[in-house]
Design a protein around this motif. Structure first.
Motif, PDB file in Angstrom:
ATOM      1  N   ILE A   1       0.855  -1.184   0.000  1.00 15.97           N
ATOM      2  CA  ILE A   1       0.000   0.000   0.000  1.00 15.97           C
ATOM      3  C   ILE A   1       0.892   1.234   0.000  1.00 15.97           C
ATOM      4  CG2 ILE A   1      -1.838   1.205   1.240  1.00 15.97           C
ATOM      5  CD1 ILE A   1      -2.161  -1.566   2.791  1.00 15.97           C
ATOM      6  N   MET A   2       0.655   2.146  -0.931  1.00 16.23           N
ATOM      7  CA  MET A   2       1.374   3.410  -0.967  1.00 16.23           C
ATOM      8  C   MET A   2       0.431   4.515  -0.487  1.00 16.23           C
ATOM      9  SD  MET A   2       2.945   1.292  -3.197  1.00 16.23           S
ATOM     10  CE  MET A   2       2.098   1.290  -4.721  1.00 16.23           C
ATOM     11  N   VAL A   3       0.873   5.261   0.525  1.00 21.60           N
ATOM     12  CA  VAL A   3       0.080   6.349   1.080  1.00 21.60           C
ATOM     13  C   VAL A   3       0.890   7.640   0.946  1.00 21.60           C
ATOM     14  CG1 VAL A   3      -1.014   7.278   3.151  1.00 21.60           C
ATOM     15  CG2 VAL A   3      -1.086   4.817   2.708  1.00 21.60           C
ATOM     16  N   ASP A   4       0.308   8.615   0.257  1.00 22.10           N
ATOM     17  CA  ASP A   4       0.960   9.916   0.098  1.00 22.10           C
ATOM     18  C   ASP A   4       0.506  10.854   1.197  1.00 22.10           C
ATOM     19  OD1 ASP A   4       2.153   8.931  -2.126  1.00 22.10           O
ATOM     20  OD2 ASP A   4       1.179  10.279  -3.554  1.00 22.10           O
ATOM     21  N   VAL A   5       1.490  11.442   1.879  1.00 22.62           N
ATOM     22  CA  VAL A   5       1.248  12.417   2.929  1.00 22.62           C
ATOM     23  C   VAL A   5       1.836  13.729   2.424  1.00 22.62           C
ATOM     24  CG1 VAL A   5       1.790  13.038   5.304  1.00 22.62           C
ATOM     25  CG2 VAL A   5       1.329  10.662   4.722  1.00 22.62           C
ATOM     26  N   ARG A   6       1.014  14.761   2.317  1.00 19.97           N
ATOM     27  CA  ARG A   6       1.482  16.031   1.748  1.00 19.97           C
ATOM     28  C   ARG A   6       1.186  17.202   2.684  1.00 19.97           C
ATOM     29  NH1 ARG A   6       2.960  15.747  -3.562  1.00 19.97           N
ATOM     30  NH2 ARG A   6       2.334  13.875  -4.651  1.00 19.97           N
ATOM     31  N   ARG A   7       2.113  18.155   2.677  1.00 23.49           N
ATOM     32  CA  ARG A   7       1.979  19.427   3.382  1.00 23.49           C
ATOM     33  C   ARG A   7       1.661  19.263   4.870  1.00 23.49           C
ATOM     34  NH1 ARG A   7      -0.256  19.898  -1.507  1.00 23.49           N
ATOM     35  NH2 ARG A   7      -2.383  19.639  -0.812  1.00 23.49           N
ATOM     36  N   VAL A   8       2.379  18.373   5.532  1.00 23.84           N
ATOM     37  CA  VAL A   8       2.219  18.190   6.975  1.00 23.84           C
ATOM     38  C   VAL A   8       3.258  19.055   7.666  1.00 23.84           C
ATOM     39  CG1 VAL A   8       2.390  16.554   8.879  1.00 23.84           C
ATOM     40  CG2 VAL A   8       1.342  15.857   6.731  1.00 23.84           C
ATOM     41  N   SER A   9       2.808  19.943   8.522  1.00 24.23           N
ATOM     42  CA  SER A   9       3.735  20.800   9.260  1.00 24.23           C
ATOM     43  C   SER A   9       4.496  19.972  10.281  1.00 24.23           C
ATOM     44  CB  SER A   9       2.975  21.917   9.979  1.00 24.23           C
ATOM     45  OG  SER A   9       2.349  22.754   9.034  1.00 24.23           O
ATOM     46  N   ALA A  10       5.807  20.052  10.211  1.00 19.64           N
ATOM     47  CA  ALA A  10       6.660  19.320  11.146  1.00 19.64           C
ATOM     48  C   ALA A  10       7.907  20.149  11.406  1.00 19.64           C
ATOM     49  CB  ALA A  10       7.042  17.966  10.568  1.00 19.64           C
ATOM     50  N   ALA A  11       8.295  20.264  12.667  1.00 16.81           N
ATOM     51  CA  ALA A  11       9.493  21.026  13.018  1.00 16.81           C
ATOM     52  C   ALA A  11      10.728  20.398  12.392  1.00 16.81           C
ATOM     53  CB  ALA A  11       9.642  21.106  14.534  1.00 16.81           C
ATOM     54  N   ASP A  12      10.783  19.061  12.399  1.00 16.55           N
ATOM     55  CA  ASP A  12      11.911  18.348  11.812  1.00 16.55           C
ATOM     56  C   ASP A  12      11.379  17.154  11.022  1.00 16.55           C
ATOM     57  OD1 ASP A  12      14.332  17.285  11.148  1.00 16.55           O
ATOM     58  OD2 ASP A  12      15.027  16.963  13.206  1.00 16.55           O
ATOM     59  N   PRO A  13      11.054  17.378   9.739  1.00 14.11           N
ATOM     60  CA  PRO A  13      10.479  16.285   8.940  1.00 14.11           C
ATOM     61  C   PRO A  13      11.396  15.065   8.832  1.00 14.11           C
ATOM     62  CG  PRO A  13      10.254  18.373   7.783  1.00 14.11           C
ATOM     63  CD  PRO A  13      11.105  18.622   8.980  1.00 14.11           C
ATOM     64  N   GLU A  14      12.703  15.281   8.740  1.00  8.96           N
ATOM     65  CA  GLU A  14      13.641  14.155   8.618  1.00  8.96           C
ATOM     66  C   GLU A  14      13.624  13.277   9.871  1.00  8.96           C
ATOM     67  OE1 GLU A  14      15.307  13.185   5.927  1.00  8.96           O
ATOM     68  OE2 GLU A  14      14.339  14.831   4.850  1.00  8.96           O
ATOM     69  N   ALA A  15      13.566  13.907  11.041  1.00 11.41           N
ATOM     70  CA  ALA A  15      13.515  13.139  12.294  1.00 11.41           C
ATOM     71  C   ALA A  15      12.206  12.357  12.386  1.00 11.41           C
ATOM     72  CB  ALA A  15      13.655  14.064  13.489  1.00 11.41           C
ATOM     73  N   LEU A  16      11.114  12.936  11.896  1.00 12.26           N
ATOM     74  CA  LEU A  16       9.831  12.250  11.898  1.00 12.26           C
ATOM     75  C   LEU A  16       9.892  10.994  11.019  1.00 12.26           C
ATOM     76  CD1 LEU A  16       6.797  12.265  12.676  1.00 12.26           C
ATOM     77  CD2 LEU A  16       6.416  13.599  10.607  1.00 12.26           C
ATOM     78  N   VAL A  17      10.489  11.114   9.853  1.00  9.89           N
ATOM     79  CA  VAL A  17      10.635   9.963   8.954  1.00  9.89           C
ATOM     80  C   VAL A  17      11.530   8.905   9.581  1.00  9.89           C
ATOM     81  CG1 VAL A  17      11.610   9.231   6.741  1.00  9.89           C
ATOM     82  CG2 VAL A  17      10.143  11.250   6.849  1.00  9.89           C
ATOM     83  N   GLN A  18      12.637   9.320  10.196  1.00  9.65           N
ATOM     84  CA  GLN A  18      13.546   8.361  10.833  1.00  9.65           C
ATOM     85  C   GLN A  18      12.870   7.626  11.987  1.00  9.65           C
ATOM     86  OE1 GLN A  18      16.375   7.354   9.556  1.00  9.65           O
ATOM     87  NE2 GLN A  18      15.959   8.815   7.913  1.00  9.65           N
ATOM     88  N   GLU A  19      12.049   8.333  12.758  1.00 12.47           N
ATOM     89  CA  GLU A  19      11.329   7.698  13.869  1.00 12.47           C
ATOM     90  C   GLU A  19      10.339   6.673  13.329  1.00 12.47           C
ATOM     91  OE1 GLU A  19       8.439   6.568  16.604  1.00 12.47           O
ATOM     92  OE2 GLU A  19       7.886   7.940  15.007  1.00 12.47           O
ATOM     93  N   ALA A  20       9.652   7.014  12.247  1.00  9.30           N
ATOM     94  CA  ALA A  20       8.695   6.080  11.644  1.00  9.30           C
ATOM     95  C   ALA A  20       9.413   4.833  11.135  1.00  9.30           C
ATOM     96  CB  ALA A  20       7.943   6.769  10.509  1.00  9.30           C
ATOM     97  N   LEU A  21      10.540   5.020  10.468  1.00 10.72           N
ATOM     98  CA  LEU A  21      11.300   3.883   9.951  1.00 10.72           C
ATOM     99  C   LEU A  21      11.870   3.017  11.070  1.00 10.72           C
ATOM    100  CD1 LEU A  21      13.134   5.574   6.964  1.00 10.72           C
ATOM    101  CD2 LEU A  21      11.373   3.809   6.837  1.00 10.72           C
ATOM    102  N   ALA A  22      12.285   3.656  12.162  1.00  8.64           N
ATOM    103  CA  ALA A  22      12.854   2.909  13.288  1.00  8.64           C
ATOM    104  C   ALA A  22      11.817   1.990  13.929  1.00  8.64           C
ATOM    105  CB  ALA A  22      13.422   3.868  14.326  1.00  8.64           C
ATOM    106  N   SER A  23      10.568   2.437  14.007  1.00  7.61           N
ATOM    107  CA  SER A  23       9.534   1.587  14.608  1.00  7.61           C
ATOM    108  C   SER A  23       9.191   0.408  13.698  1.00  7.61           C
ATOM    109  CB  SER A  23       8.279   2.399  14.921  1.00  7.61           C
ATOM    110  OG  SER A  23       7.635   2.786  13.730  1.00  7.61           O
TER     111      SER A  23
END
Length: 171
Positions: free
Chosen positions: A50-72
């Motif tokens: 399943i591919m889910v596109d997430v667009r224009r989400v306000s995040a202080a540190d988008p890279e850290a958010l992606v890394q946290e998601a991948l780590a889980s």
């Protein structure tokens, strides 16, 4: 005549016990675990990407958010406000827009959007994998039909993101 005599001999307790036994047998036959076992056995449950596109989400540190998601490694998915369980997170692709400029000689030059670093927005494609029932009408995940364009929510320990299904691949 003998059958009628036997029916008259049944008490209310006998009838109640028989009904309870029938309900118990019906519950066992129609339980979700057993239904899923039958579905897996006859091949209607398949692995789905399943591919889910997430667009224009306000995040202080988008890279850290992606890394946290991948780590889980997993994310809970909510389809049409209905929890649909947990799916495996395979990868997160960057889908930020790029600037395109046509040069006077006709060549095309691309560059990443320079505003991306200052704005702090997340534009990503979450690639997920889970088991779903595949039928003639489409993909069904946890009792909810899943099609391209359906809004979903992805939830992890530190995030809850709204996105849209952009692709489905039955494997």
């Amino acid at each position: 005549m003998a059958f009628r005599d036997r029916l008259r001999g049944l008490s209310v307790l006998d009838t109640t016990a028989g009904l309870i036994a029938l309900v118990a047998v019906g519950g066992v036959l129609w339980s979700p675990k057993l239904s899923n076992t039958f579905a897996k056995a006859n091949g209607s449950v398949k692995s789905v990407q399943i591919m889910v596109d997430v667009r224009r989400v306000s995040a202080a540190d988008p890279e850290a958010l992606v890394q946290e998601a991948l780590a889980s490694g997993r994310a809970s998915i909510i389809i049409r406000n209905q929890p649909a369980g947990s799916v495996k997170l395979i990868r997160v692709d960057d889908i930020n827009r790029v600037l395109v400029a046509v040069q006077p000689d006709g060549s095309v030059v691309t560059a990443p959007d320079p505003n991306r670093a200052t704005v702090g927005t997340l534009n990503a494609r979450f690639v997920l994998k889970g088991d779903a029932t595949v039928s003639k009408s489409g993909v069904v995940l946890a009792g909810t039909k899943l099609k391209v364009g359906i809004p979903v929510e992805l939830e992890g320990e530190l995030y809850r993101l709204n996105g849209t299904v952009s692709g489905l691949k039955v494997q």
